[in-house]
Design an enzyme around this catalytic site. Sequence first.
Site, mmCIF file in Angstrom:
data_model
loop_
_atom_site.group_PDB
_atom_site.id
_atom_site.type_symbol
_atom_site.label_atom_id
_atom_site.label_comp_id
_atom_site.label_asym_id
_atom_site.label_seq_id
_atom_site.Cartn_x
_atom_site.Cartn_y
_atom_site.Cartn_z
ATOM 1 N N GLU A 78 3.852 24.360 -0.700
ATOM 2 C CA GLU A 78 4.248 25.531 -0.336
ATOM 3 C C GLU A 78 3.167 26.553 0.132
ATOM 4 O OE1 GLU A 78 7.551 26.305 -0.211
ATOM 5 O OE2 GLU A 78 8.188 24.410 -1.430
ATOM 6 N N ARG A 88 20.729 30.449 -8.129
ATOM 7 C CA ARG A 88 22.194 29.478 -7.630
ATOM 8 C C ARG A 88 22.719 28.916 -8.938
ATOM 9 N NH1 ARG A 88 22.996 24.246 -6.776
ATOM 10 N NH2 ARG A 88 20.971 23.779 -7.025
ATOM 11 N N CYS A 141 10.826 27.556 -9.657
ATOM 12 C CA CYS A 141 9.459 27.141 -8.662
ATOM 13 C C CYS A 141 8.896 28.303 -8.031
ATOM 14 C CB CYS A 141 10.232 25.991 -7.799
ATOM 15 S SG CYS A 141 10.350 24.390 -8.822
ATOM 16 N N HIS A 165 6.431 21.044 -3.937
ATOM 17 C CA HIS A 165 7.928 20.649 -3.985
ATOM 18 C C HIS A 165 7.715 19.222 -3.940
ATOM 19 C CE1 HIS A 165 10.127 24.818 -4.276
ATOM 20 N NE2 HIS A 165 10.311 23.857 -5.400
#
Length: 213
Positions: A78, A88, A141, A165
Amino acid sequence: MKALVTGFDPFGGDAVNPSSLAVSRLRKKIGTVSVVTAVLPTSYAKSATVLRKAIDEAKPDIVLCVGQAGGRTELSLERIGINLQDARIPDNDRKQPIDVPVRADGPAAYFATLPVKACVAEMRKAGFPANVSNTAGTFVCNHILYSLMDIIATHPAKMRGGFLHIPYVPEQAARLGGAPSMAVDDIVRGIAIIVATSADRTTDIHTAEGRIS
């Protein structure tokens, strides 16, 4: 030189989290770098506190946090963490913040300070699918990437940090009907390349890596 590498505990009803599986298999020495590991809770409220404690105890030069991104096909290093929590699904505390900042008075975003493009280039050179990701999402994350860089920005000791990730592991993909996956040992090797490359260089390479994820 010392590196702290962290994973997360399982979440979302799964029995495993490939990030903690991979971190547990890391060698205690990668080249000349001593490696310390920790597992963070998949919790908006607790993860940064556990990370800060691990940093204060380990006193690392490099911090690499690792987390699962189910559905991704590559090792995604990232570039940026944003000041937003927008879940979510609930975290492991059953909390589901929506449109809430990580830190109310914090900057909009932080950039990772590891040489992300150089690390990705070295992983590709070793035969691993890898990319620079420009979105860490808005779940825990991203929360921990933002929190890590916020800690680094205000910590009295100098260190560099970033976030990786990783895909599902095959046992998860088998349960999920063929989702993309990667063997744990390959993930471990990818992490080792990132640690070694970050230890070897403080500046990044100049190359285009403009994909979203």
